[in-house]
Design a protein around this motif. Sequence first.
Motif, PDB file in Angstrom:
ATOM      1  N   ARG A 747       0.918  -1.163   0.095  1.00 37.50           N
ATOM      2  CA  ARG A 747      -0.176   0.018   0.094  1.00 37.50           C
ATOM      3  C   ARG A 747       0.846   1.408   0.050  1.00 37.50           C
ATOM      4  N   ASP A 748       1.857   1.444   0.966  1.00 33.35           N
ATOM      5  CA  ASP A 748       2.799   2.596   0.920  1.00 33.35           C
ATOM      6  C   ASP A 748       4.291   2.062   0.991  1.00 33.35           C
ATOM      7  N   PRO A 749       4.918   1.846   0.057  1.00 26.97           N
ATOM      8  CA  PRO A 749       6.277   1.681   0.043  1.00 26.97           C
ATOM      9  C   PRO A 749       7.165   2.645   0.912  1.00 26.97           C
ATOM     10  N   TYR A 750       6.692   3.893   0.627  1.00 25.24           N
ATOM     11  CA  TYR A 750       7.616   5.064   1.503  1.00 25.24           C
ATOM     12  C   TYR A 750       7.723   4.572   2.902  1.00 25.24           C
ATOM     13  N   SER A 751       6.703   4.054   3.627  1.00 30.54           N
ATOM     14  CA  SER A 751       6.613   3.790   4.882  1.00 30.54           C
ATOM     15  C   SER A 751       7.768   2.786   5.211  1.00 30.54           C
ATOM     16  N   ILE A 752       7.795   1.743   4.297  1.00 28.76           N
ATOM     17  CA  ILE A 752       9.026   0.637   4.586  1.00 28.76           C
ATOM     18  C   ILE A 752      10.287   1.324   4.274  1.00 28.76           C
ATOM     19  N   TYR A 753      10.242   2.233   3.546  1.00 33.67           N
ATOM     20  CA  TYR A 753      11.797   3.057   3.221  1.00 33.67           C
ATOM     21  C   TYR A 753      11.950   3.894   4.489  1.00 33.67           C
ATOM     22  N   ALA A 754      11.064   4.585   5.155  1.00 33.76           N
ATOM     23  CA  ALA A 754      11.419   5.493   6.176  1.00 33.76           C
ATOM     24  C   ALA A 754      11.762   4.573   7.433  1.00 33.76           C
ATOM     25  N   GLN A 755      10.987   3.452   7.677  1.00 34.15           N
ATOM     26  CA  GLN A 755      11.245   2.551   8.886  1.00 34.15           C
ATOM     27  C   GLN A 755      12.565   1.675   8.872  1.00 34.15           C
ATOM     28  N   TYR A 756      12.558   1.264   7.674  1.00 35.94           N
ATOM     29  CA  TYR A 756      13.735   0.251   7.439  1.00 35.94           C
ATOM     30  C   TYR A 756      14.975   0.815   7.022  1.00 35.94           C
ATOM     31  N   VAL A 757      14.909   1.764   5.867  1.00 37.67           N
ATOM     32  CA  VAL A 757      16.116   2.464   5.315  1.00 37.67           C
ATOM     33  C   VAL A 757      16.721   3.531   6.132  1.00 37.67           C
ATOM     34  N   LEU A 758      15.643   4.239   6.600  1.00 36.55           N
ATOM     35  CA  LEU A 758      15.950   5.609   7.564  1.00 36.55           C
ATOM     36  C   LEU A 758      16.109   5.265   8.883  1.00 36.55           C
ATOM     37  N   GLY A 759      15.673   4.216   9.206  1.00 35.45           N
ATOM     38  CA  GLY A 759      15.729   3.703  10.587  1.00 35.45           C
ATOM     39  C   GLY A 759      14.705   4.640  11.452  1.00 35.45           C
ATOM     40  N   LEU A 760      13.835   4.841  11.027  1.00 42.76           N
ATOM     41  CA  LEU A 760      12.961   5.925  11.891  1.00 42.76           C
ATOM     42  C   LEU A 760      11.764   5.157  12.286  1.00 42.76           C
ATOM     43  N   THR A 761      11.644   5.291  13.855  1.00 43.66           N
ATOM     44  CA  THR A 761      10.417   4.372  14.422  1.00 43.66           C
ATOM     45  C   THR A 761       9.679   5.198  15.145  1.00 43.66           C
ATOM     46  N   PRO A 762       8.281   5.149  15.049  1.00 46.49           N
ATOM     47  CA  PRO A 762       7.485   6.246  15.629  1.00 46.49           C
ATOM     48  C   PRO A 762       7.518   5.531  17.224  1.00 46.49           C
ATOM     49  N   ILE A 763       7.501   6.786  17.975  1.00 47.35           N
ATOM     50  CA  ILE A 763       6.964   6.460  19.560  1.00 47.35           C
ATOM     51  C   ILE A 763       6.041   7.173  20.056  1.00 47.35           C
ATOM     52  N   ASP A 764       5.423   6.580  20.965  1.00 46.33           N
ATOM     53  CA  ASP A 764       4.144   7.057  21.648  1.00 46.33           C
ATOM     54  C   ASP A 764       4.235   8.560  22.391  1.00 46.33           C
ATOM     55  N   ARG A 765       3.282   9.179  22.411  1.00 46.91           N
ATOM     56  CA  ARG A 765       3.374  10.386  23.147  1.00 46.91           C
ATOM     57  C   ARG A 765       3.307  10.246  24.535  1.00 46.91           C
ATOM     58  N   PRO A 766       4.096  11.002  25.485  1.00 46.33           N
ATOM     59  CA  PRO A 766       3.925  10.716  26.857  1.00 46.33           C
ATOM     60  C   PRO A 766       2.430  11.002  27.212  1.00 46.33           C
ATOM     61  N   GLY A 767       2.028  10.105  28.230  1.00 48.30           N
ATOM     62  CA  GLY A 767       0.773  10.185  28.745  1.00 48.30           C
ATOM     63  C   GLY A 767      -0.468   9.802  27.554  1.00 48.30           C
ATOM     64  N   GLN A 768       0.110   9.111  26.568  1.00 51.72           N
ATOM     65  CA  GLN A 768      -1.259   8.757  25.690  1.00 51.72           C
ATOM     66  C   GLN A 768      -1.893   7.896  26.126  1.00 51.72           C
ATOM     67  N   GLU A 769      -3.266   8.139  25.982  1.00 49.35           N
ATOM     68  CA  GLU A 769      -4.502   7.263  26.399  1.00 49.35           C
ATOM     69  C   GLU A 769      -4.359   6.085  25.692  1.00 49.35           C
ATOM     70  N   PRO A 770      -4.649   4.742  26.201  1.00 51.28           N
ATOM     71  CA  PRO A 770      -4.697   3.569  25.424  1.00 51.28           C
ATOM     72  C   PRO A 770      -5.706   3.716  24.323  1.00 51.28           C
ATOM     73  N   ASP A 771      -5.331   3.360  23.092  1.00 51.87           N
ATOM     74  CA  ASP A 771      -6.185   3.282  21.788  1.00 51.87           C
ATOM     75  C   ASP A 771      -6.536   2.107  21.358  1.00 51.87           C
ATOM     76  N   ALA A 772      -7.063   1.939  20.308  1.00 52.80           N
ATOM     77  CA  ALA A 772      -7.568   0.718  19.514  1.00 52.80           C
ATOM     78  C   ALA A 772      -6.445  -0.489  19.536  1.00 52.80           C
ATOM     79  N   ARG A 773      -5.370  -0.017  19.405  1.00 51.64           N
ATOM     80  CA  ARG A 773      -4.260  -0.881  19.411  1.00 51.64           C
ATOM     81  C   ARG A 773      -4.168  -1.939  20.785  1.00 51.64           C
ATOM     82  N   VAL A 774      -4.316  -0.795  21.916  1.00 49.67           N
ATOM     83  CA  VAL A 774      -4.151  -1.642  23.080  1.00 49.67           C
ATOM     84  C   VAL A 774      -5.406  -2.674  23.188  1.00 49.67           C
ATOM     85  N   ARG A 775      -6.539  -2.284  22.857  1.00 53.10           N
ATOM     86  CA  ARG A 775      -7.529  -3.188  22.992  1.00 53.10           C
ATOM     87  C   ARG A 775      -7.423  -4.608  21.979  1.00 53.10           C
TER      88      ARG A 775
END
Length: 1021
Positions: A747-775
Amino acid sequence: MTAILEGPPPRWFTIAAHRPFLNDLAAGLWSALSPLGPEALSDAMVLLPNRRTVRGLTEAFVGHAGGGGLLLPQMRALGDLDEGESPFEPGDLALELPPAIGAERRRFELAGLIAAHAHLLEASTIDAFGALDYADALGALLDTLQIEEVAWPESSLELAPPDMAAHWAVSARFLDATLAAWDERLAELGVMDLSAQRVAVTRRLIELWQTAPPPGVIVAAGSTGSTKATADLLATIARAPKGLVVLPGLDRSLAGAAWEQIDDQHPQGALARLLKRAGVDRGEVRPWDPAAETEVAGRWRRRLINEALRPPEATADWLEVIDDLRREAPAGVDPIAAGLEGLTVVAARAEEETAAVAAILLREALETPGRTAALVTPDTGLARRVQARLSRWGVRPDSSVGDSLAGAPAGGLAGLAAGAAEDPLDSVILLAIAKHPLTRLGFDDGDRERACETLERWGLRIRIPRDWSDIESWLEAAQNDARLSDSQTSAAILLLRRLRHALALLSTDGGETAEVRTRGLVSALEALAEDANDASDLWRGAAGEALSRLLTSLLHESETLPPMSASAFADLLDGLLSRTPLRRGGATHPRLSILGVLEARLVSPDLTILAGLEEGVWPSATPGDPFLSRPMRASLGLPPPERRIGLAAHDFAQAAAAPEVVLLHTQTRAGAPSVKSRWLWRLEALVKGAGLVLPERDEALDWARRLDATLEAPPLSLTGAPRPAPRPPVDVRPRKLSVTRVERWVRDPYSIYAQYVLGLTPIDRPGQEPDARVRGTAIHAAFEKFSRDFPGALPADGERIFADRLVAELRSAGMTEAQLVREQALAANAARWAMGFEARRREGAVIHVEQKGRMTVGAGAFELTARADRIEVRGETADILDFKTGAAPSAKQVKAFLAPQLTLTAAILEAGGFAEVGARTPGELLYVRVRGGRTAGEELRRDKGDAPLLAGDALCRLETMVEAYGRDSQPYVSWAIPQFIGKFGGDYDHLARLWEWAVVGEGGDDVGGEAGGESDQGTDE
């Protein structure tokens, strides 16, 4: 000018609005008194409205002295008359007045009084912050009563007759009790109100001077006599043998009929009341300098402003007024056009643009040597914006506004620490405190910053902690996973423990009074600011001193405030910090000023900018009185609230008559349309009636817009620039992906480039409320643990066990107990459905959960991995299940390789990639959606009996992709399947500038959609 002392008293003078008041005053006194001898000027006494005018008159006298020696007259601000200072000698008054109560002590005392009488307001309780708001209103009422010299009746119920709303009677009873209690409290403390003290001093001075008038020259200048005591003092001075009263901007040319119609909202209202109280006819007031008043420069501006602001009832004569002015003017002079010379209007779009215009005009004034300029506005927010704008040029004006203590580092740290008392584990507050520039915690700056980075990344961006030990355990887990070194973990834990110790000092075991909470706050602040070298900056500078004074007043003067919770104390402190002005001092530019309306009285710069000319700002909205209605105020003899509008109108008229004036209006405020000030409307109407228009200063507006303008670039679609499509070298491209990442890759090849080539990994915001992924993670974990613990027959209480484990997973993920109330009901529904699901699916099957599989693709250079939620083996076939809480991909998306998770997992299964399961023929490919709602769960089959065929087709497509991306020419395009952007927006879209090219540029055209425009919301079929 010696004529000012000639003739019998009373002597009343006025300096026209268009004249520089202080300069003319100094010139007149200089020329009148200098011929009488060197000591004549120093023996004179001058009373002025405020301290700024005292400084201004001093500078004017120095200018007239021409650099020579000068003995100045005695000068004093009328608002600061005290016994023992000029014009008194020690003991003159013989009043033996008690000292005045301090402003903060008075607020706290009144707040405690209000809290104690809350029942009279038919309120069960009033918290400390609310009590302070009431205290400000009650203090303003007390000041009005004392300034107007109105005694409160023994019973105020007659002020609220039965035909009034019932709440006014409640207010009257409350005032009866609180005002009586206030008098008793003042006597107990041995103090008095400052307003009452000043009125008493002024009255005593009047009595002394009426009995024995001062023999020397005494001048009262610049006051409008808006209070009774001041008006009577001015009348007494005017009757003294050598007394003079000089009024600011009395309109001697206004028609007599119009003068009789002046009301409280008119600019001349205060002067009209003063003359009437003193028994002086307007015609008896002489011009201070007749020659200066009749000079052409400024004369027509003054007339124009005064006529524009004439009483509303007299505006029907405006056309006659215009004709009269034109007949009065010399031949060839249009008085309206002459009055508009030097006057311009600027209409800015919003507050920021207004600030930019004002800053540019002030900065422009500095280009002319010796030129002075002042911004006059009642809008403190605008004044601070202009200060910030001027700082870009390194210019710091003399500002009467100052800053708020809440915006200073010391005030900010105090507010954060007070907020932490309620919830010390709030990740956002913890990080803000730890990173604050005044926080030291015994560390050197570099060590603290590094420890903060570690604490933030691995301790406070994980999930919401329930205890301090949670944060430590997350840091230790990162160390165990080799993501942190021993030294990094130790430093972060040490910082955390010191932070915990400092915030623990906020504890109020000794009670919940303001004093106890303040004492804890001071201890916490000092612990936070403790420097490794014992050189804390907390209490240094203007902000540190202001904070120290504020906290000291809370420690020693707040005993009357009611007990308060931690959150109430935080609200109280925030309010006090925001209301505490901060005067930083230091060098300011001598030719630029930013002044409030009161401070700008009698100031005469070369350029005057009047800003905030909107209704509700200048003039401000008519203040309301929460305790007295208008009829109640009238029956007491108190002035109507509109009187303040008249005083503001006088200030506007004085300033607008200056030689060069810019009227600055903001069209929108806070995103809403604003209404022009009534004075600006009336001025425009008068000028329009004369067939002219107010001149506009368009170049200033253009400069302001250009100053902050960005370079204009055409849309990307017009320049031919493509959407992001990086082509990194083949040797840095990923050669190992999971089946879920392959889905993202499609769907989005650029996201693979950003994560695996550039080595950028998103991190959660401090104090972030549990979302759908937690469930979703909790559902996975609950099914996994239940299957492992009960691989055979289902337990009798399986529903309870499953529900308890699901809730436990949600709790450990950071959900609060309040959130879990809803989740428990959903978990019960999900558990009931899950037991039926398990009973059906387990029959004749061997269950494998959370199985890891892998296989090589193509020539063996690419590794595909999978983690199957559940595999059910039935003989030589095996079903693959994936648990979800959100929407599942449709069968068409699975077939089109847009959702290849299950099909690629089936390919790994068929190849024997799951070691524990072995090689099996793929059976059912099933999404299991568990929600717990009205439809608690559902099984969504996506293979239609063709699982092996779908698996083979998916593997072929993957091999094609692997081969394509094995070439340098293959780009990682952003959103190759753009029609799914609405649902599948990712973590890297901002890096790809998605909305720039998708909305402005290419418009989201399909550049690689293999689905043929198939909606992601497609049905199961």
